[in-house]
Design an enzyme around this catalytic site. Structure first.
Site, mmCIF file in Angstrom:
data_model
loop_
_atom_site.group_PDB
_atom_site.id
_atom_site.type_symbol
_atom_site.label_atom_id
_atom_site.label_comp_id
_atom_site.label_asym_id
_atom_site.label_seq_id
_atom_site.Cartn_x
_atom_site.Cartn_y
_atom_site.Cartn_z
ATOM 1 N N ASN A 1 51.865 46.555 30.640
ATOM 2 C CA ASN A 1 53.327 46.425 30.627
ATOM 3 C C ASN A 1 53.815 45.008 30.911
ATOM 4 O OD1 ASN A 1 52.381 46.782 33.292
ATOM 5 N ND2 ASN A 1 54.343 47.609 33.976
ATOM 6 N N GLU B 1 47.395 47.916 42.988
ATOM 7 C CA GLU B 1 48.843 47.967 42.778
ATOM 8 C C GLU B 1 49.068 49.045 41.727
ATOM 9 O OE1 GLU B 1 52.144 48.097 41.418
ATOM 10 O OE2 GLU B 1 51.882 46.166 40.414
ATOM 11 N N CYS C 1 56.684 49.732 37.172
ATOM 12 C CA CYS C 1 56.427 50.583 38.338
ATOM 13 C C CYS C 1 57.525 50.473 39.389
ATOM 14 C CB CYS C 1 55.066 50.261 38.944
ATOM 15 S SG CYS C 1 54.809 48.519 39.292
ATOM 16 N N GLU D 1 50.048 41.355 46.949
ATOM 17 C CA GLU D 1 50.063 40.241 46.014
ATOM 18 C C GLU D 1 51.206 39.310 46.404
ATOM 19 O OE1 GLU D 1 48.195 41.418 42.019
ATOM 20 O OE2 GLU D 1 49.812 42.866 42.280
#
Length: 480
Positions: free
Chosen positions: A153, A249, A283, A457
């Site tokens: 994505n 993630e 997300c 992250e």
């Protein structure tokens, strides 16, 4: 149609013929036309890439941080110089509107430049005499070889979120993009390898078999992956066999708490933008809106009105605000969620169907009158589908927000400072925005709770994810 594509040679040994066996074909989701074909990496390919990275890691890990930083800054400049081509590739391969792809590029340079600076900063405690007459200090050292697996994505941005801190920390990497959106990653690796020593960054292309080989490889010291929750669980289980570090993630189902004191029209306008960006394939998308009961009807009407203003169509048109879904498989998945919701009595306020045009386009969809236990509330749809629920008061809205397995992100829309302080404390999500959504800052960590994964992250925490810390304790004199 059969096609050879190698991005000016950047794909190297991966360029292939679409009719060959063991090949992944890249399709433009707006036209359903073939863009490229690449050979899938075998287990032997992965082993060779890890071997090269293992040799490179020894030298790169001893390169002074200032030299690593200087090279990363050159890479950022080189990517910025080719920003328009990166945006074009991301538009063609993922289907995101060109205007959005161009805006995204600024985040790419910023993360690289932040990582360059962070490589030169130590957060370790000061050296000192803490015990036993000895002097102690802490060494931050690279892990060695790190495997990076990125999603379809946001292929470029997610590659940078992983690659920049991993390399800044002194690691060598093996990078595998999604087989359906590899184009910008191929170009990225080509640019990176103009500046870094040989084999510090190694590209492998292919499907899940290549990813599984990376996870299982005993010389890979860490796997960092962005993907869905089921994939993350499988990665964690496989990585346990070699006790390698894992950063996950994963999925999200962001609750959006809208209170009556929030300006209805402006809030609806902003939440439509945050809900349908990248066709909802995000997300952190604002996909699960919970509205205070006294404002529910007004908000739902305003929201549907704003959805009607979206311009769905050709992603190369600068006026387009929503493009297609990334693949036919994703289109079928999204459609299935909506049809099942329709079957158990949910109201489809707008949308709810595939658009009659070439490409994998699905109409922006708003679903109401749905129970908290419904699948469309509890599971990640990952498409242009937003649900709107009502809550009696703050306590019920909070309970509804936390009542999912995910814990990635949430947002609160209110003018009440006290409510802001309570809800940012009590919402069980890794990022909580107030009166906004989706934005990140390189200086702040990003990562989820619960089934949204673990590890961080961005920020200094992101660099630490790719490091190991060694305590050195020296007693200056031997005693009998």
């Amino acid at each position: 149609m059969s096609t050879y594509v190698d991005l000016q040679g950047a794909a190297g040994p991966w360029a292939a013929h679409a009719d060959d066996a063991g090949v992944s074909v890249v399709i433009n989701p707006a036209t359903e036309e073939q863009v490229a074909a690449y050979r899938n990496a075998t287990e032997e390919d992965v082993d060779a890439a890890v071997g090269r990275a293992s040799v490179a890691a020894g030298l790169w890990g001893r390169t002074p941080p200032v030299e690593r930083a200087e090279l990363l800054l050159k890479i950022a400049d080189a990517i910025e110089a080719e920003a328009e081509e990166f945006a074009r590739l991301e538009c063609e391969n993922v289907g995101k509107p060109i205007a959005h792809a161009r805006e995204e590029m600024a985040w790419v340079y910023d993360v690289i430049r932040f990582s360059a600076g962070a490589a030169r900063v130590s957060h370790a405690p000061a050296a000192g005499e803490y015990a036993n007459g000895s002097t102690s200090w802490l060494r931050r050292e690279p892990l060695g070889v790190v495997g990076l697996i990125t999603p379809w994505n946001y292929p470029l941005l997610m590659a940078i979120w992983k690659l920049a801190p991993a390399v800044a920390a002194g690691n060598a990497v093996v990078l595998k993009p999604s087989e359906i959106t590899p184009q910008t990653t191929i170009k990225l690796v080509d640019i990176v390898n103009r500046f870094l020593p040989p084999d510090v960054v190694n590209l492998v292309l292919g499907d899940s078999a290549a990813g599984k080989a990376m996870v299982a490889h005993p010389k890979v010291r860490m796997i960092a992956i962005t993907g869905d929750t089921a994939t993350g669980k499988a990665v964690a289980a496989s990585a346990a066999a070699t006790l390698k570090r894992v950063s996950l993630e994963l999925g999200g189902k962001a609750p959006i708490l809208v209170f009556a004191d929030s300006p209805v029209r402006e809030t609806a306008r902003d939440l439509v933008a945050f809900g349908f960006a990248n066709s909802g394939q995000d997300c952190t998308a604002a996909c699960r809106i919970i509205v205070e009961e006294s404002a529910y009807n007004e908000f739902a009407d305003a929201y549907c009105d704003e959805v009607g203003k979206l311009r769905v169509g050709d992603p190369t048109d600068v006026e387009t605000t929503m493009g297609p879904l990334v693949s036919e498989k994703q289109l079928e998945s999204v459609s299935g969620f909506v049809e099942r919701a329709r079957g158990y009595g949910a109201v489809i306020r707008t949308g709810g169907e595939r658009l009659r045009r070439p490409g994998w386009f699905y109409a922006p969809t708003v679903v109401t009158d749905v129970e908290q236990t419904a699948e469309i509330i509890q599971r990640e749809v990952f498409g242009p589908v937003v649900t709107i629920q009502r809550g009696r008061d703050e306590d019920e809205m909070l309970a509804m927000a936390n009542d999912v397995v995910y814990g990635l992100s949430a947002s609160v829309w209110t003018a009440d400072l006290g409510r802001t302080m309570r809800l940012t404390r009590d919402l069980d999500f890794g990022t909580v925005w107030v009166n906004q959504q989706i934005f990140t800052a390189s200086e702040m960590p990003f990562g989820g709770f619960r089934e949204s994964g673990y590890g961080k992250e961005l920020s200094g925490h992101g660099l630490d994810e790719y490091s190991q810390f060694k305590h050195v304790m020296v007693k200056p004199e031997l005693t009998s």
